[in-house]
Design a protein around this motif. Structure first.
Motif, PDB file in Angstrom:
ATOM      1  N   LEU A   1       0.705  -1.110  -0.095  1.00  0.00           N
ATOM      2  CA  LEU A   1       0.052   0.127   0.084  1.00  0.00           C
ATOM      3  C   LEU A   1       0.811   1.239  -0.039  1.00  0.00           C
ATOM      4  CD1 LEU A   1      -2.981  -1.167   2.494  1.00  0.00           C
ATOM      5  CD2 LEU A   1      -3.140  -0.743  -0.052  1.00  0.00           C
ATOM      6  N   VAL A   2       1.735   1.306   0.647  1.00  0.00           N
ATOM      7  CA  VAL A   2       2.944   2.360   0.823  1.00  0.00           C
ATOM      8  C   VAL A   2       3.407   2.586  -0.572  1.00  0.00           C
ATOM      9  CG1 VAL A   2       5.197   3.322   1.474  1.00  0.00           C
ATOM     10  CG2 VAL A   2       3.249   2.346   3.063  1.00  0.00           C
ATOM     11  N   LEU A   3       3.904   1.542  -1.314  1.00  0.00           N
ATOM     12  CA  LEU A   3       4.500   1.743  -2.839  1.00  0.00           C
ATOM     13  C   LEU A   3       3.370   2.026  -3.749  1.00  0.00           C
ATOM     14  CD1 LEU A   3       6.791  -1.347  -2.726  1.00  0.00           C
ATOM     15  CD2 LEU A   3       7.616   0.862  -2.398  1.00  0.00           C
ATOM     16  N   MET A   4       2.363   1.662  -3.561  1.00  0.00           N
ATOM     17  CA  MET A   4       1.229   1.705  -4.758  1.00  0.00           C
ATOM     18  C   MET A   4       0.297   3.089  -4.509  1.00  0.00           C
ATOM     19  SD  MET A   4      -0.322  -1.947  -5.082  1.00  0.00           S
ATOM     20  CE  MET A   4      -1.496  -1.512  -6.156  1.00  0.00           C
ATOM     21  N   VAL A   5      -0.026   3.351  -3.282  1.00  0.00           N
ATOM     22  CA  VAL A   5      -0.657   4.508  -2.754  1.00  0.00           C
ATOM     23  C   VAL A   5       0.135   5.902  -1.953  1.00  0.00           C
ATOM     24  CG1 VAL A   5      -2.855   5.208  -1.739  1.00  0.00           C
ATOM     25  CG2 VAL A   5      -2.731   3.086  -2.693  1.00  0.00           C
ATOM     26  N   GLY A   6       0.567   5.410  -0.983  1.00  0.00           N
ATOM     27  CA  GLY A   6       1.431   6.128   0.014  1.00  0.00           C
ATOM     28  C   GLY A   6       2.373   7.142  -0.481  1.00  0.00           C
ATOM     29  N   ASP A   7       3.341   6.570  -1.418  1.00  0.00           N
ATOM     30  CA  ASP A   7       4.465   7.332  -2.069  1.00  0.00           C
ATOM     31  C   ASP A   7       3.816   8.326  -3.064  1.00  0.00           C
ATOM     32  OD1 ASP A   7       6.262   5.970  -0.515  1.00  0.00           O
ATOM     33  OD2 ASP A   7       6.725   4.642  -1.962  1.00  0.00           O
ATOM     34  N   ALA A   8       2.775   7.946  -3.891  1.00  0.00           N
ATOM     35  CA  ALA A   8       2.273   8.705  -4.738  1.00  0.00           C
ATOM     36  C   ALA A   8       1.732   9.800  -4.165  1.00  0.00           C
ATOM     37  CB  ALA A   8       1.533   7.985  -5.923  1.00  0.00           C
ATOM     38  N   LEU A   9       0.656   9.500  -3.104  1.00  0.00           N
ATOM     39  CA  LEU A   9       0.186  10.717  -2.667  1.00  0.00           C
ATOM     40  C   LEU A   9       0.956  11.640  -1.932  1.00  0.00           C
ATOM     41  CD1 LEU A   9      -2.997   8.862  -1.264  1.00  0.00           C
ATOM     42  CD2 LEU A   9      -2.944  10.527  -3.071  1.00  0.00           C
ATOM     43  N   SER A  10       2.144  10.926  -1.270  1.00  0.00           N
ATOM     44  CA  SER A  10       3.087  11.846  -0.642  1.00  0.00           C
ATOM     45  C   SER A  10       3.469  12.816  -1.612  1.00  0.00           C
ATOM     46  CB  SER A  10       4.088  11.090   0.213  1.00  0.00           C
ATOM     47  OG  SER A  10       3.480  10.392   0.904  1.00  0.00           O
ATOM     48  N   LEU A  11       3.759  12.391  -2.743  1.00  0.00           N
ATOM     49  CA  LEU A  11       4.414  13.386  -3.692  1.00  0.00           C
ATOM     50  C   LEU A  11       3.591  14.461  -4.321  1.00  0.00           C
ATOM     51  CD1 LEU A  11       6.840  11.005  -5.717  1.00  0.00           C
ATOM     52  CD2 LEU A  11       7.555  12.639  -3.989  1.00  0.00           C
ATOM     53  N   TYR A  12       2.350  14.038  -4.432  1.00  0.00           N
ATOM     54  CA  TYR A  12       1.355  14.635  -5.075  1.00  0.00           C
ATOM     55  C   TYR A  12       1.035  16.045  -3.880  1.00  0.00           C
ATOM     56  CZ  TYR A  12      -3.366  16.479  -5.791  1.00  0.00           C
ATOM     57  OH  TYR A  12      -4.603  17.305  -5.789  1.00  0.00           O
TER      58      TYR A  12
END
Length: 305
Positions: free
Chosen positions: A117-128
């Motif tokens: 979930l961190v790789l698929m969702v969390g990292d992308a949202l953090s950058l966004y």
């Protein structure tokens, strides 16, 4: 012969005087006519229209600048909802197989769902959020805010929306609970907007250029814009203004017995009518009226009672 000469000289002098006077009058009339014609050359003064246009432009620009300053940049709903904590809550609930529900420990390793979930969702949202909402809440007006938070296990506990509303519901121009922008959120004179601009939020972004073009100031105020600069005043000096003394004269119209008119306050007003009567004292008197309700004219005492 001498008498005739003197008479001729006299007539010649008078003729020269009248001739000079005529030329003088023609010059005055010609000048006045030329000036009148020049003043009436057009019914519209273009400089006056330019001043009106510049003033209207400044009025609109000041309102636009303050509206854009007071209407803050929207915050991220993902941040308001503590989406990182929500993802962590999802990972901690073992909705997918980890190591005990389905199969053997070799099927999924402990914490693998969270890591995915961190790789698929969390990292992308953090950058966004970092690239688009890297400021505190309410467009950087508050002193707290941030990203989606860490994605980990545990329950879901989010109070961001409550905290933002608690801070925002009482914000006004000069009494902000978390920040003080009285130097930006008020309404200022036009010269202030010619050298400053209230639109400087979020702080990470560059401030806008001055809201009003100095050229418009010069046109609107005919080069004397400095005369229309208001003196700075501290609105929070805690010194109340003294009330102006007010004299209402209510005692002149209140009824008899009112706290403002415990007695008949007004003197009688003569009507011009003479009253005559027999067997009364006085037998004749000038009639009068009493302005205060409940008062009557006592002719013997010549007063209102």
């Amino acid at each position: 012969m001498n008498g005739r000469t003197n008479q001729a000289d006299h007539h010649s002098m008078m003729f020269r005087y009248l001739l000079c006077f005529s030329f003088l009058m023609i010059t005055i009339v010609s000048t006045a006519t030329h000036q009148a014609y020049a003043a009436a050359d057009t019914a519209c003064d273009p400089q006056y229209m330019d001043a009106l246009e510049a003033r209207g432009r400044m009025e609109a620009q000041r309102e636009i600048a303050q509206n854009q300053n007071l209407i803050a940049k929207p915050d991220s709903v993902l941040t308001y909802s503590c989406f990182g904590s929500l993802v962590g809550h999802l990972a901690g609930e073992d909705l997918f197989s980890e190591n005990s529900h389905i199969g053997t420990p070799e099927v999924r390793l402990p914490g693998q769902t969270r890591d995915l979930l961190v790789l698929m969702v969390g990292d992308a949202l953090s950058l966004y959020l970092q690239w688009n909402f890297s400021h505190n809440f309410i467009g950087d007006r508050l002193n707290f805010g941030g990203g989606i938070g860490g994605v980990g296990g545990g329950g879901y506990h989010c109070q961001n929306m409550f905290k933002v509303w608690q801070a925002a519901r009482c914000i006004d121009f000069y009494n902000l609970p978390y920040s003080d922008r009285s130097d930006k959120d008020g309404f200022f004179d036009f010269p202030w907007y010619g050298s400053d601009d209230p639109r400087d939020l979020p702080h990470a972004m560059a401030s806008c250029l001055p809201s009003i073009n100095p050229i418009h100031l010069t046109i609107a105020f005919n080069g004397k814009e400095a005369l229309y600069t208001l003196a700075a005043e501290n609105p929070n000096d805690a010194a109340p203004y003294l009330e102006d003394p007010v004299k209402t004269y209510l005692a002149w119209i209140m009824y008899k017995g009112h706290p403002m008119a415990p007695v008949c306050h007004n003197p009688p007003i003569k009507t011009g009518v003479t009253v005559k009567r027999n067997n009364f004292a006085p037998p004749a008197y000038g009639d009068a009226v009493c302005p205060n309700p409940g008062c009557w004219f006592n002719a013997a005492a010549n007063s209102c009672q």
